[in-house]
Enzyme design. Structure first.
Site, PDB file in Angstrom:
ATOM      1  N   ARG A  85       0.852  -1.199   0.000  1.00 57.71           N
ATOM      2  CA  ARG A  85       0.000   0.000   0.000  1.00 57.71           C
ATOM      3  C   ARG A  85       0.881   1.240   0.000  1.00 57.71           C
ATOM      4  O   ARG A  85       0.590   2.242  -0.629  1.00 57.71           O
ATOM      5  CB  ARG A  85      -0.977   0.013   1.183  1.00 57.71           C
ATOM      6  N   TYR A 103     -15.890  16.385 -16.521  1.00 59.99           N
ATOM      7  CA  TYR A 103     -16.105  14.942 -16.508  1.00 59.99           C
ATOM      8  C   TYR A 103     -17.188  14.649 -15.464  1.00 59.99           C
ATOM      9  O   TYR A 103     -17.120  15.169 -14.341  1.00 59.99           O
ATOM     10  CB  TYR A 103     -14.787  14.242 -16.164  1.00 59.99           C
ATOM     11  N   ASP A 150      -6.849  18.600 -15.257  1.00 56.24           N
ATOM     12  CA  ASP A 150      -7.085  17.233 -15.710  1.00 56.24           C
ATOM     13  C   ASP A 150      -6.577  17.157 -17.155  1.00 56.24           C
ATOM     14  O   ASP A 150      -7.163  17.750 -18.060  1.00 56.24           O
ATOM     15  CB  ASP A 150      -8.583  16.906 -15.628  1.00 56.24           C
ATOM     16  N   LYS A 208      -7.185   5.876 -19.812  1.00 56.28           N
ATOM     17  CA  LYS A 208      -7.453   6.329 -21.171  1.00 56.28           C
ATOM     18  C   LYS A 208      -6.202   6.203 -22.056  1.00 56.28           C
ATOM     19  O   LYS A 208      -5.655   5.137 -22.149  1.00 56.28           O
ATOM     20  CB  LYS A 208      -8.012   7.752 -21.134  1.00 56.28           C
TER      21      LYS A 208
HETATM   22  C1  LIG Z   1     -12.212   8.840 -17.312  1.00 54.55           C
HETATM   23  C2  LIG Z   1     -11.936  10.193 -16.854  1.00 54.55           C
HETATM   24  C3  LIG Z   1     -11.787  10.487 -15.491  1.00 54.55           C
HETATM   25  C4  LIG Z   1     -11.979   9.444 -14.408  1.00 54.55           C
HETATM   26  O1  LIG Z   1     -11.039   8.426 -14.449  1.00 54.55           O
HETATM   27  P1  LIG Z   1     -11.298   6.918 -13.980  1.00 54.55           P
HETATM   28  O2  LIG Z   1     -10.027   6.244 -14.314  1.00 54.55           O
HETATM   29  O3  LIG Z   1     -12.483   6.398 -14.712  1.00 54.55           O
HETATM   30  O4  LIG Z   1     -11.562   6.974 -12.502  1.00 54.55           O
HETATM   31  C5  LIG Z   1     -11.485  11.784 -15.142  1.00 54.55           C
HETATM   32  N1  LIG Z   1     -11.351  12.757 -16.063  1.00 54.55           N
HETATM   33  C6  LIG Z   1     -11.493  12.509 -17.367  1.00 54.55           C
HETATM   34  C7  LIG Z   1     -11.325  13.632 -18.345  1.00 54.55           C
HETATM   35  C8  LIG Z   1     -11.791  11.233 -17.816  1.00 54.55           C
HETATM   36  O5  LIG Z   1     -11.956  11.019 -19.125  1.00 54.55           O
END
Ligand SMILES: *Cc1c(COP(=O)(O)O)cnc(C)c1O
Length: 400
Positions: free
Chosen positions: A60, A117, A191, A216
């Protein structure tokens, strides 16, 4: 004479940064699928307790695969700058939660844009409010309006932004936002999931923290849920983020880190093709008579096309387009053959979704309307198939 290389290009860093060969000499680092680590003697235990050794103790707290992935991502986001570090989380949302909890405490305020998001939106407007962290929105973080909002809320400690924004593809000026926020004493969190460090490096534009859903493009192959926080703020990383990952426990598995690390190696190469395919598909959609509107930062018709050109090294693979009604959208989505009707994005495969009923269903209808998420809106994440094949599938699905 050989010169010591101090800065390597992105394609090289993606492959080599953070890589270490273990005692077996294995070329690809093994998966350390272990919960705990052994100490040879008490001297080793004491050295660790005294901070003289950073040996692993419990997964962890840290695991070699997580360290390697963090180093690689920090190298890519940093573009060769020193002092940038990363923490890897079990999901993008765990990373966003840590970034926000690390910068905004009870009584503090977060300013963010209108379109976010869906889950980040819910976290800020419904979860963090329960801990006494308030928030307000400035549609596109327009400088004048943002300045005013910061004056109204001197308790603001974080400005949170997403650019290009999900799912409308609006673009926000990172450098301008950072300058205004810093003057008011607030940190800026970006982000960077849609752009990736290959196309956009917010830390170099003044942002304090970058968050990612590594699920992603960074992983790229649709095999893992993961996230990351990257920052040049050493105090924030050491005092807040490192503590939050350890004590809230949203850690990724060794296998997930390993898969993500392998995927990340080809990110610069993949992004080049994602951008080329994105441009081709956006051009096709914009010309098609059944498409009412197409939003892609690479199109001249995009309201922030010029800003995107300055701030990004490419326009990416996400496109939003409007078919005018739920019925037209549903009909199109059900007729797709090659492209998949699925949420998520950044995979080698083309994924298409309906934000109003999928990714942004958690956003109340009136908020969706204010954000421009209409019932006819469709989001496509253009994959790495041949662009002509993707276009041909879209064309047949749009046809009468
Ligand atoms: C998918 C996504 C998230 C969240 O991420 P997870 O891995 O699904 O928790 C946050 N911001 C954006 C722009 C995303 O496309």
């Amino acid at each position: 004479m050989m010169r010591k290389q101090t800065r390597r290009e992105m394609a090289t860093e993606a492959i080599h940064a953070g890589e270490a060969h273990d005692i077996s000499g294995a070329h690809i680092a093994p998966i350390y699928q272990t919960s705990t680590f052994t100490f040879p003697d008490m001297a080793a235990v004491e050295a660790r307790a005294a901070g003289e050794s950073d040996s692993y103790m419990y997964s962890r707290g840290g695991n070699p695969g997580r360290t390697a992935l963090a180093a690689k991502l920090a190298a890519l986001e940093g573009g060769g700058t020193e002092g940038i570090s990363a923490e890897i989380f079990a999901s993008g949302m765990a990373a966003i939660t840590a970034a926000l909890m690390g910068t905004a405490k009870t009584g503090d305020h977060i300013i963010t844009q209108q379109v976010l998001y869906g889950s980040a939106d819910h976290l800020i407007s419904d979860v963090l409010t329960g801990f006494g962290v308030s928030n307000s929105r400035v549609a596109g973080l327009e400088p004048e309006v943002l300045r005013n909002e910061l004056k109204q809320h001197p308790e603001t400690t974080a400005v949170y932004l997403e650019t290009p924004a999900n799912p409308t593809m609006s673009v926000i000026d990172i450098a301008a936002t950072a300058e205004i926020a810093h003057r008011a004493g607030a940190k800026v969190i970006v982000d960077n999931t849609f752009a990736t460090p290959v196309l956009q490096r917010p830390l170099g534009m003044g942002a304090d923290v970058v968050v990612h859903s590594t699920t992603k493009f960074i992983n790229g192959h649709g095999t893992v849920i993961g996230g990351a926080v990257v920052s040049s703020d050493e105090v924030l990383m050491a005092d807040e983020i490192a503590s939050l990952i350890r004590f809230t426990g949203g850690v990724p598995s060794p296998f997930d880190c390993w898969l993500t690390n392998v995927g990340l190696k080809t990110l610069p190469l993949r992004m080049r093709q994602h951008c080329a395919n994105g441009m081709d598909v956006a051009g096709f959609l914009e010309e098609h008579p059944a498409v009412a509107a197409t939003a892609y930062p690479g199109l001249k018709s995009h309201p922030q096309h010029e800003l995107a050109g300055r701030q990004m090294d490419g326009f990416g693979a996400l496109i939003a387009f409007d078919l005018g009604s739920y019925e037209a959208a549903a009909r199109f989505l059900e007729r797709l053959e090659l492209c998949s009707l699925a949420v998520s994005l950044g995979n080698v495969d083309t994924l298409i979704e309906h934000p109003a009923s999928m990714t942004h269903a958690v956003v109340p209808p009136e908020e969706r309307a204010a954000s421009g998420i209409t019932d006819g809106l469709i989001r496509i994440s253009v994959g790495l198939e041949d662009a002509a094949d993707i276009i041909s599938d879209l064309d047949q699905a749009l046809g009468t």
